[in-house]
Design a protein around this motif. Structure first.
Motif, mmCIF file in Angstrom:
data_model
loop_
_atom_site.group_PDB
_atom_site.id
_atom_site.type_symbol
_atom_site.label_atom_id
_atom_site.label_comp_id
_atom_site.label_asym_id
_atom_site.label_seq_id
_atom_site.Cartn_x
_atom_site.Cartn_y
_atom_site.Cartn_z
ATOM 1 N N LYS A 70 45.947 75.361 21.953
ATOM 2 C CA LYS A 70 45.059 74.834 20.921
ATOM 3 C C LYS A 70 43.979 75.872 20.660
ATOM 4 C CE LYS A 70 42.368 70.802 19.633
ATOM 5 N NZ LYS A 70 41.944 69.456 20.036
ATOM 6 N N GLU A 130 37.599 68.753 7.973
ATOM 7 C CA GLU A 130 38.522 67.621 8.030
ATOM 8 C C GLU A 130 38.241 66.618 6.924
ATOM 9 O OE1 GLU A 130 39.045 65.782 11.841
ATOM 10 O OE2 GLU A 130 38.612 67.644 12.884
ATOM 11 N N CYS A 132 38.635 62.404 5.848
ATOM 12 C CA CYS A 132 38.043 61.221 6.469
ATOM 13 C C CYS A 132 39.072 60.307 7.120
ATOM 14 C CB CYS A 132 37.246 60.448 5.430
ATOM 15 S SG CYS A 132 38.223 59.930 4.017
ATOM 16 N N ASN A 147 42.290 61.561 9.071
ATOM 17 C CA ASN A 147 43.006 62.072 10.235
ATOM 18 C C ASN A 147 42.188 63.078 11.029
ATOM 19 O OD1 ASN A 147 45.581 60.795 9.467
ATOM 20 N ND2 ASN A 147 45.493 62.229 7.757
ATOM 21 N N ASN A 148 42.565 63.240 12.280
ATOM 22 C CA ASN A 148 42.074 64.351 13.084
ATOM 23 C C ASN A 148 42.951 65.555 12.768
ATOM 24 O OD1 ASN A 148 40.312 62.582 14.584
ATOM 25 N ND2 ASN A 148 42.124 61.887 15.669
ATOM 26 N N SER A 149 42.435 66.747 12.925
ATOM 27 C CA SER A 149 43.262 67.926 12.684
ATOM 28 C C SER A 149 42.914 69.027 13.667
ATOM 29 C CB SER A 149 43.107 68.417 11.246
ATOM 30 O OG SER A 149 41.755 68.649 10.939
ATOM 31 N N SER A 150 43.934 69.815 14.000
ATOM 32 C CA SER A 150 43.795 70.912 14.960
ATOM 33 C C SER A 150 44.732 72.042 14.559
ATOM 34 C CB SER A 150 44.187 70.448 16.368
ATOM 35 O OG SER A 150 43.450 69.318 16.761
ATOM 36 N N LYS A 180 47.995 67.309 12.114
ATOM 37 C CA LYS A 180 47.151 66.161 11.806
ATOM 38 C C LYS A 180 47.626 65.012 12.679
ATOM 39 C CE LYS A 180 47.781 65.821 7.299
ATOM 40 N NZ LYS A 180 47.596 65.486 5.867
ATOM 41 N N ASP A 181 46.677 64.225 13.204
ATOM 42 C CA ASP A 181 47.077 63.081 14.022
ATOM 43 C C ASP A 181 46.198 61.883 13.732
ATOM 44 O OD1 ASP A 181 45.132 62.586 16.610
ATOM 45 O OD2 ASP A 181 45.083 64.677 15.967
ATOM 46 N N ASN A 182 46.757 60.699 14.051
ATOM 47 C CA ASN A 182 46.050 59.457 13.834
ATOM 48 C C ASN A 182 46.718 58.368 14.664
ATOM 49 O OD1 ASN A 182 44.821 57.093 12.594
ATOM 50 N ND2 ASN A 182 44.260 58.497 10.939
ATOM 51 N N SER A 229 50.174 54.985 10.484
ATOM 52 C CA SER A 229 50.081 56.449 10.405
ATOM 53 C C SER A 229 51.449 57.106 10.553
ATOM 54 C CB SER A 229 49.081 57.006 11.420
ATOM 55 O OG SER A 229 49.388 56.602 12.725
ATOM 56 N N HIS A 270 49.330 58.257 19.389
ATOM 57 C CA HIS A 270 48.858 59.088 18.279
ATOM 58 C C HIS A 270 50.060 59.659 17.540
ATOM 59 C CE1 HIS A 270 44.822 58.935 19.914
ATOM 60 N NE2 HIS A 270 44.404 59.579 18.831
#
Length: 184
Positions: free
Chosen positions: A15, A22, A24, A26-29, A42-44, A49, A84
């Motif tokens: 990572k 980002e 509003c 999803n999370n993103s990495s 992207k995760d949720n 999702s 997730h």
């Protein structure tokens, strides 16, 4: 997340500490594979999702298959043991669009939407998509229809109106909107 990604991708990943603006939902990495390929994830964990990411994967595949417009290539979707859901795609460093790029993007979007009408392509004479997609978390009915007016009114506008009518919240805004469209 890393274990599930490594299992799906069949490679080691790391990572990266890359700042992403980002949205509003999803999370993103950003991850880097042992082959130095950069991946955007992207995760949720919210219900639905999985459907959202599966629709996005299929949509991106369809866009990329036209070779008319550049888009991140989708690689996979999956789910962690903790629930997730995620989508993996190529990472692109995004920059602001200037006027020339905006014009080119508009032309490419038009080409993409006309893609199935080219003589070299199997002709699709209906409007819809083979999987349900989402606008944010809102599912979009993509049932095939014979004309775009039916598709747009029944699968987009009427669906949104039914959602609005069934939502118990924000009565003042709802009443104003329903009055504007002639349903109140």
């Amino acid at each position: 997340m890393e274990i599930e990604l490594e299992n799906i991708l069949k490679t080691s990943i790391t990572k990266l500490n890359i700042c992403i603006n980002e949205g509003c939902i999803n999370n993103s990495s950003v991850y880097q594979t042992e082959e130095n390929k950069l991946l955007f994830v992207k995760d949720n964990s919210k219900p639905g999702s999985d459907k959202m990411f599966n629709g996005e994967l299929e949509g991106l595949k369809a866009i990329c298959s036209t070779n008319t417009i550049s888009a991140p290539y989708p690689i996979a979707t999956g789910c962690t043991n903790s629930g997730h859901h995620f989508i993996v795609m190529d990472y692109w460093k995004m920059s602001s669009l200037n006027k020339k790029c905006s014009s080119e993007l508009g032309s490419q979007l038009a080409d993409m939407h006309m893609f199935n009408l080219q003589e070299t392509q199997p002709r699709i004479n209906k409007f819809g998509f083979h999987v349900e997609t989402c606008c944010g978390f809102l599912p979009q009915n993509n049932t095939w229809t014979d004309d775009w007016i039916t598709f747009y009114t029944e699968n987009r506008l009427e669906y949104q109106i039914r959602l609005l009518q069934s939502n118990p919240g924000n009565n003042l805004k709802k009443k104003k909107l329903l009055k504007i469209i002639g349903l109140n």
